[in-house]
Design an enzyme around this catalytic site. Sequence first.
Site, PDB file in Angstrom:
ATOM      1  N   CYS A  20      -0.930   8.991  -1.924  1.00  8.22           N
ATOM      2  CA  CYS A  20      -0.316   7.874  -2.649  1.00  8.22           C
ATOM      3  C   CYS A  20      -1.079   6.570  -2.398  1.00  8.22           C
ATOM      4  O   CYS A  20      -0.882   5.919  -1.371  1.00  8.22           O
ATOM      5  CB  CYS A  20       1.139   7.731  -2.191  1.00  8.22           C
ATOM      6  SG  CYS A  20       1.984   6.344  -2.935  1.00  8.22           S
ATOM      7  N   CYS A  61       1.095   3.403  -2.091  1.00  7.82           N
ATOM      8  CA  CYS A  61       1.838   3.275  -0.826  1.00  7.82           C
ATOM      9  C   CYS A  61       0.891   2.880   0.310  1.00  7.82           C
ATOM     10  O   CYS A  61       1.248   2.073   1.166  1.00  7.82           O
ATOM     11  CB  CYS A  61       2.504   4.585  -0.402  1.00  7.82           C
ATOM     12  SG  CYS A  61       3.216   5.553  -1.714  1.00  7.82           S
ATOM     13  N   ASP A  62      -0.289   3.477   0.359  1.00  8.98           N
ATOM     14  CA  ASP A  62      -1.115   3.395   1.565  1.00  8.98           C
ATOM     15  C   ASP A  62      -2.422   2.621   1.403  1.00  8.98           C
ATOM     16  O   ASP A  62      -3.088   2.364   2.400  1.00  8.98           O
ATOM     17  CB  ASP A  62      -1.449   4.822   2.053  1.00  8.98           C
ATOM     18  CG  ASP A  62      -0.185   5.609   2.388  1.00  8.98           C
ATOM     19  OD1 ASP A  62       0.796   4.968   2.806  1.00  8.98           O
ATOM     20  OD2 ASP A  62      -0.178   6.834   2.220  1.00  8.98           O
TER      21      ASP A  62
END
Length: 309
Positions: free
Chosen positions: A136, A139-140
């Site tokens: 992701c 997200c990261d």
Amino acid sequence: MTDIKNYDVVIIGAGPAGMTAATYASRADLSVVMIDQGVYGGQMNNTAEIENYPGFESVMGPDLSEKMYASSTRFGAEYAFGTVQKIEVLDNQEKLIKTDSGDYQAKAVIIATGSEHTHLGVPGEEDYQGKGVSYCAVCDGAFFKGENVVVVGGGDSAIEEGVYLSNVVDRVTVVHRRDTLNAQPILQERAKKAKNIDFIWNTEVHAIKGNGDEVQEVELYNRDTKESSSFKTAGVFIYIGLKPNTEAFLDLGITDDKGWIITNDKMATSLPGVYAVGDVRQKELRQITTAVGDGGLAGQEAYNYIASL
Ligand code: FAD
């Protein structure tokens, strides 16, 4: 014994498909609950920019999730947290939906559990999840500011997220097992134009290595030369395909040999009153637009089914 909660329609999964089914079914005055094992929004929460959803030039995945959730609960549909483990069809044709946080009973069920990323299955992948291995970018990605990362894959998701990462990190290297990308041409063009995206072709990632706390390199295998080499990287973002979230439904006899749920064009499975929508279906195009189309149809069909009882 815990109480069983009763609804006209239970929707399993609150991604775009499930949320749209909830909008249609609750607007038809049915009592509806969406059960999700995570935050509503599904894969949209893992998507940076969406540029192919009608009405928006560009929208961030989490923002579209919020808007769809507002629509889906507007007519009274509820959201409940839980992982669905099993569906049983009772003698009266009602469905018992068993979750890890209580049981539900409904006249109709709509399965909208989507799909999840296929893992590479190489040494180091599981050990370094959250320590450099990610599925992701949205997200990261921010954890890798100023670093070099590898994106594994050559399809839409890999290239789209690679372009997103190129605006966040120092350098992105796309490692692809073939010599051409299969992403849409517009995405390929963007990736090839970006100054800080490189490609390594005909190459597989065979291992992910680090110091125990963080990823430091990947072991690459060139399919042409049959040679292995190591490549320094701080992060590995893996986008190599999808598998259906259907473990809980395999005993119902509604899936194909790969686990995708088979429906007709009204989203009905072979079990009366059981529908499937979105990415979890056997279908050609897994996108938000197709998920919401499926959801609307199933919400309406669930209404017709219940009215006919
Ligand atoms: P999902 O969004 O996967 O939602 C399924 C939900 O079911 C999840 O919330 C999950 O927690 C829940 N669930 C699963 N199993 C259970 C269970 N047993 N019990 C309870 N809950 C369960 N599409 C586009 O149209 N445009 C794009 O630009 C785009 N970019 C993408 C980028 C990435 C990185 C990814 C991963 C996908 C992208 N997609 C894009 C695809 C799009 O996100 C999916 O097609 C869409 O989200 C599918 O919706 P869905 O509702 O079927 O499933």
